[in-house]
Design an enzyme around this catalytic site. Structure first.
Site, PDB file in Angstrom:
ATOM      1  N   GLU A  93       0.810  -1.223   0.000  1.00 32.17           N
ATOM      2  CA  GLU A  93       0.000   0.000   0.000  1.00 32.17           C
ATOM      3  C   GLU A  93       0.851   1.284   0.000  1.00 32.17           C
ATOM      4  OE1 GLU A  93      -3.033  -0.338   3.037  1.00 32.17           O
ATOM      5  OE2 GLU A  93      -4.093  -1.840   1.853  1.00 32.17           O
ATOM      6  N   GLU A 191      -4.217  -8.879  -1.570  1.00 35.80           N
ATOM      7  CA  GLU A 191      -4.794  -8.710  -0.230  1.00 35.80           C
ATOM      8  C   GLU A 191      -6.269  -8.384  -0.331  1.00 35.80           C
ATOM      9  OE1 GLU A 191      -2.838  -6.093   2.678  1.00 35.80           O
ATOM     10  OE2 GLU A 191      -4.835  -5.485   3.328  1.00 35.80           O
TER      11      GLU A 191
END
Length: 372
Positions: A93, A191
């Site tokens: 991220e 994810e």
């Protein structure tokens, strides 16, 4: 701090010997063909401009080579413990400043870090380890793919593909566009989970622990099918097993999971299977490794589509969802899901038509025999 030559790097990975490595070894023993990849959440604090592993910050210029060598030494250390590393992502991220471990990169910074440091380091030490870029939400996947994989990108020769998360919504068209632009790239959903802090459950604690929430299984199925149909090569759950609170999590970002362990002293059972577990099984059990996706269409559907809107984890109840794969054994697996009311189905394939009712809120898998 300031260990730029990594002289203090623990090649025995002693910290991981207590819990992580025994769990990984047990998983490999159960399935020796597992593909394991690592996703760093933050470099050490001394490598960052905020001197903190939390709250974002960026990698210091003078630490870039050290951080690349850290990747290589970590892979070497894990392989010495009998854990083969299939791949790595560059940064988990990279667009998010979080209260947990995080580090900010732009697409251009990632491109340059891979081209000048990480790519050469792994090419020399671990040339078979795959490098996946981005590792964030699907809404920005096209911009990142162009930066990392484009014909004029300095990182392209080192990159094997793009990893991505589901938290911005389905965004299947974005994934399909990347698959069309870069057909040789590996696209891996890396994810997904339901954060209880975002999508809480109406049920009381005891009911949730025991039964979970059926719509969350549907959310998994919808995203898996959409990503596969858009050109992805797999799908990764963030948390297979969590405790009765949805943890542990050091910043209380509790989540749901396919398997919940009830660790309370008065627990009636130790382990509960939530709907996500059974939905995942329709893919992990029937879509065997090395299967090849077969083009399929669903009447009345505009797939791949997918709304790029938050929150994530929804499902289109107006039409059936389906995906089909030709397996190495010659059989064709067709997974069909219905998030709405009962629907009649005709499954047309070479050799005939199957007519059936797909019950409301259900998932089914059909195995079609190999052609003679």
């Amino acid at each position: 701090a300031g260990d730029y030559y990594l002289e203090k790097f623990d090649t025995t990975v002693a910290y991981d010997q207590n819990l992580s490595l025994p769990m990984i070894h047990a998983a490999i023993a159960a399935n020796p063909s597992l593909k394991l990849f690592g996703s760093p959440w933050s470099p050490p604090a001394w490598m960052k401009d905020n001197n903190d592993m939390l709250w974002g910050g960026s990698l210091l210029d003078e630490a870039k080579e050290s951080w690349a060598q850290y990747f290589a030494k970590w892979i070497t250390a894990y392989e010495a413990q009998g854990v083969p590393v299939w791949g790595v992502t560059v940064q988990n991220e990279p667009e998010a400043k979080q209260p947990w471990e995080s580090c900010i990169y732009t697409p251009e910074q990632t491109r340059d870090f891979v081209a000048e440091h990480l790519g050469p380091a792994l090419e020399e030490a671990h040339p078979d380890v795959k490098i996946l870029g981005y590792d964030h939400n699907k809404d920005h996947i096209e911009e990142w793919a162009d930066a990392l994989l484009g014909a004029d990108s300095a990182s392209a020769k080192y990159m094997d593909g793009i990893a991505f998360h589901w938290y911005s919504g389905s965004c299947f068209d974005n994934v399909a566009n990347v698959a069309e632009s870069y057909p040789d790239a590996l696209l891996l959903p890396s994810e997904a989970c339901f954060e209880l802090t975002v999508l809480s459950d109406d049920e009381g604690e005891a009911t949730w622990i025991a039964n979970g929430t059926w719509s969350k299984g549907e959310g998994y199925g919808y995203d898996i099918m959409g990503d596969l149909n858009a050109g992805s090569s797999g799908w990764t759950d963030w948390n297979i097993l969590l405790d009765h609170e949805g943890g542990p999590n050091h910043v209380n970002n509790f989540c749901d999971a396919p398997v919940i362990a009830d660790l309370r002293e008065d627990a009636e059972r130790a382990v509960y299977l939530h709907p996500q577990y059974f939905y995942l099984g329709h893919f992990s059990k029937f879509l065997l490794p090395d299967s090849v996706r077969v083009h399929s269409t669903v009447g009345g559907s505009d797939a791949p589509g997918g709304d790029c809107a938050w929150p994530y984890g929804g499902c289109d109840a107006t039409t059936l969802q389906a995906t089909a794969f030709l397996r190495p054994d010659g059989q064709t697996a067709v997974v069909v899901m219905n998030c709405g009311e009962d629907k009649e189905m005709k499954l047309a394939a070479e050799g005939g038509v199957i007519t059936n009712t797909v019950p409301a809120n259900s998932i089914q898998t059909y195995l079609l025999p190999a052609a003679n």
